[in-house]
Motif scaffolding. Sequence first.
Motif, mmCIF file in Angstrom:
data_model
loop_
_atom_site.group_PDB
_atom_site.id
_atom_site.type_symbol
_atom_site.label_atom_id
_atom_site.label_comp_id
_atom_site.label_asym_id
_atom_site.label_seq_id
_atom_site.Cartn_x
_atom_site.Cartn_y
_atom_site.Cartn_z
ATOM 1 N N LEU A 161 -13.494 -6.588 49.257
ATOM 2 C CA LEU A 161 -13.321 -7.968 48.825
ATOM 3 C C LEU A 161 -13.956 -8.172 47.452
ATOM 4 N N ASN A 162 -13.472 -9.178 46.748
ATOM 5 C CA ASN A 162 -14.066 -9.578 45.482
ATOM 6 C C ASN A 162 -15.551 -9.884 45.701
ATOM 7 N N PRO A 163 -16.465 -9.327 44.868
ATOM 8 C CA PRO A 163 -17.887 -9.570 45.071
ATOM 9 C C PRO A 163 -18.271 -11.039 45.049
ATOM 10 N N LYS A 164 -17.547 -11.877 44.301
ATOM 11 C CA LYS A 164 -17.827 -13.316 44.295
ATOM 12 C C LYS A 164 -17.556 -13.906 45.678
ATOM 13 N N GLU A 384 -3.666 -5.043 38.607
ATOM 14 C CA GLU A 384 -4.912 -4.586 38.006
ATOM 15 C C GLU A 384 -5.304 -3.241 38.610
ATOM 16 N N PHE A 385 -6.120 -2.494 37.853
ATOM 17 C CA PHE A 385 -6.471 -1.140 38.287
ATOM 18 C C PHE A 385 -7.821 -0.755 37.691
ATOM 19 N N LEU A 386 -8.520 0.128 38.382
ATOM 20 C CA LEU A 386 -9.834 0.592 37.946
ATOM 21 C C LEU A 386 -9.709 1.998 37.381
ATOM 22 N N VAL A 387 -10.238 2.190 36.172
ATOM 23 C CA VAL A 387 -10.213 3.509 35.531
ATOM 24 C C VAL A 387 -11.621 3.894 35.097
ATOM 25 N N ARG A 388 -11.864 5.206 35.025
ATOM 26 C CA ARG A 388 -13.095 5.739 34.446
ATOM 27 C C ARG A 388 -12.806 6.123 32.995
ATOM 28 N N TYR A 389 -13.793 5.885 32.145
ATOM 29 C CA TYR A 389 -13.624 6.142 30.716
ATOM 30 C C TYR A 389 -14.527 7.285 30.276
ATOM 31 N N ASP A 390 -13.960 8.246 29.580
ATOM 32 C CA ASP A 390 -14.712 9.402 29.083
ATOM 33 C C ASP A 390 -15.274 9.064 27.703
ATOM 34 N N GLY A 404 -10.429 -8.844 18.851
ATOM 35 C CA GLY A 404 -9.981 -10.068 19.506
ATOM 36 C C GLY A 404 -9.400 -9.852 20.884
ATOM 37 N N ILE A 405 -9.882 -8.824 21.590
ATOM 38 C CA ILE A 405 -9.357 -8.475 22.911
ATOM 39 C C ILE A 405 -10.470 -8.528 23.945
ATOM 40 N N LEU A 406 -10.208 -9.192 25.071
ATOM 41 C CA LEU A 406 -11.103 -9.125 26.224
ATOM 42 C C LEU A 406 -10.612 -7.968 27.088
ATOM 43 N N GLY A 407 -11.211 -6.816 26.888
ATOM 44 C CA GLY A 407 -10.683 -5.572 27.451
ATOM 45 C C GLY A 407 -11.209 -5.211 28.807
ATOM 46 N N GLY A 408 -10.774 -5.928 29.831
ATOM 47 C CA GLY A 408 -11.123 -5.574 31.199
ATOM 48 C C GLY A 408 -12.488 -6.068 31.621
ATOM 49 N N VAL A 409 -12.859 -5.698 32.860
ATOM 50 C CA VAL A 409 -14.135 -6.098 33.457
ATOM 51 C C VAL A 409 -14.880 -4.846 33.903
ATOM 52 N N PRO A 410 -16.148 -4.671 33.512
ATOM 53 C CA PRO A 410 -16.901 -3.509 33.991
ATOM 54 C C PRO A 410 -17.130 -3.589 35.490
ATOM 55 N N MET A 411 -16.862 -2.490 36.183
ATOM 56 C CA MET A 411 -17.030 -2.484 37.643
ATOM 57 C C MET A 411 -17.247 -1.067 38.151
ATOM 58 N N ASP A 412 -18.263 -0.883 38.973
ATOM 59 C CA ASP A 412 -18.512 0.391 39.645
ATOM 60 C C ASP A 412 -18.465 1.571 38.684
ATOM 61 N N GLY A 413 -19.033 1.407 37.504
ATOM 62 C CA GLY A 413 -19.047 2.499 36.539
ATOM 63 C C GLY A 413 -17.738 2.719 35.820
ATOM 64 N N GLY A 414 -16.767 1.841 36.033
ATOM 65 C CA GLY A 414 -15.471 1.961 35.372
ATOM 66 C C GLY A 414 -15.069 0.638 34.744
#
Length: 437
Positions: A161-164, A384-390, A404-414
Amino acid sequence: MYKYFPHTDEDLRQMLERVGVGSMDALYDDIPEAIRFRDEYQLPQALSEVEIRQTFRALGSQNRLLTCFAGLGVYDHYTPAVIPQLVQRSEFLTSYTPYQAEVSQGTLHYIFEYQSMMAELTGMDVSNASMYDGTTAAAEAMMMAVAAGKKANRVLVSGTLNPKTLDVLRTYALHQGIDLVQLAVDDGVTSVPDLHARLAEGGVAGVIVQQPNVYGIVEDYSGFADACHAQKALLVMDSVAADLAVLKTPGEWGADIAVGDGQSLGIPMSFGGPYVGYMCCTEKLIRKMPGRIVGMTKDSRQQRAFVLTLQAREQHIRRQKATSNICSNQSLMALWVTIYMSLMGRQGVKEAAELSYAGTHYLCDRLIETGRFHLAFDKPFFNEFLVRYDGDTEQLYQRFLDAGILGGVPMDGGILFAVTEQRTKDEIDQLVNIAAL
């Protein structure tokens, strides 16, 4: 005492005498001195209407509008320009609840249409007249499950579930004596073995899951309803409203209660609100559902009329039996989404969801092609999808912001990226080009 209060000195004297105190200040004797404000208020000088408009225009210009690829429960969907104009019409915009049917036909009518549309969208039998927001709707569903379960007071909630929402559920559960148990997460989805093990322990009133889940994954809830019902527990499904235009509905999954936020149905993000929660359920649970239900009937002249047919609120008789004391958002935002769904139609809402899906998968494919990203979970996802970034995530966010971009939301290390029908191919390509640096 204050020129904008209608009471005379004699009125105040009589009231103070009645409550047994000698002065207005004595009413506040119980407030500790340490927390009292004794300084002068820093209030600006009076301004003319023109000056006020200029002041707020200057304040508004400080806001920086970003191209939004963030989601996590709030999405940048299209809002038809006509909606803000229609919601201000006098037959709709009222100050309070529509108890007097003879003067509230406009309000009652749109609530009836809202209920009809939400019941169809969720595949459920009935809908109430909206909730405050999606998180509190989930909390109300939790209490509704416990009320229906009688002696059972345990509610199982998926860790996806959404943490909120989880935070609000925990707050409500703490003060309602509800035993809230979080289910394990297995590779981004609800753990089925843990669900069955917890249900087998008994005493479970309900199970709450989310579709799509917090990672954007479309979970397979086959057998969940049967497992719950075998243990006399209710299945509650929390969903983003717009996604249900193309996904399998809670009703098709066999859910007993469907809740979620309706912000995705054309309500602007507006820096966090106001939004609208929805709640739908099966017919057998109708008397356990908080809020109001509007019905259609005929008046003494056999003309169509709308009335409140069920009100499980604290203002009425048997108040101690009320299902909820805070269950309404006064329906203004329900009016907003009703107009949105009316304008868009069944096909329009579906097309918006399909465009969001297509844009999301295009972005995901492009990011993976850079060699710097990989999917956190190899599961089907929606918008929406969760990715890991190298690389350095903070530096990546800063590059996005500089552009000028809101580039996603940090979550679980991704990073959790979201795409709606508002995002163009050029905007997606721009984000990918920045990410590939």
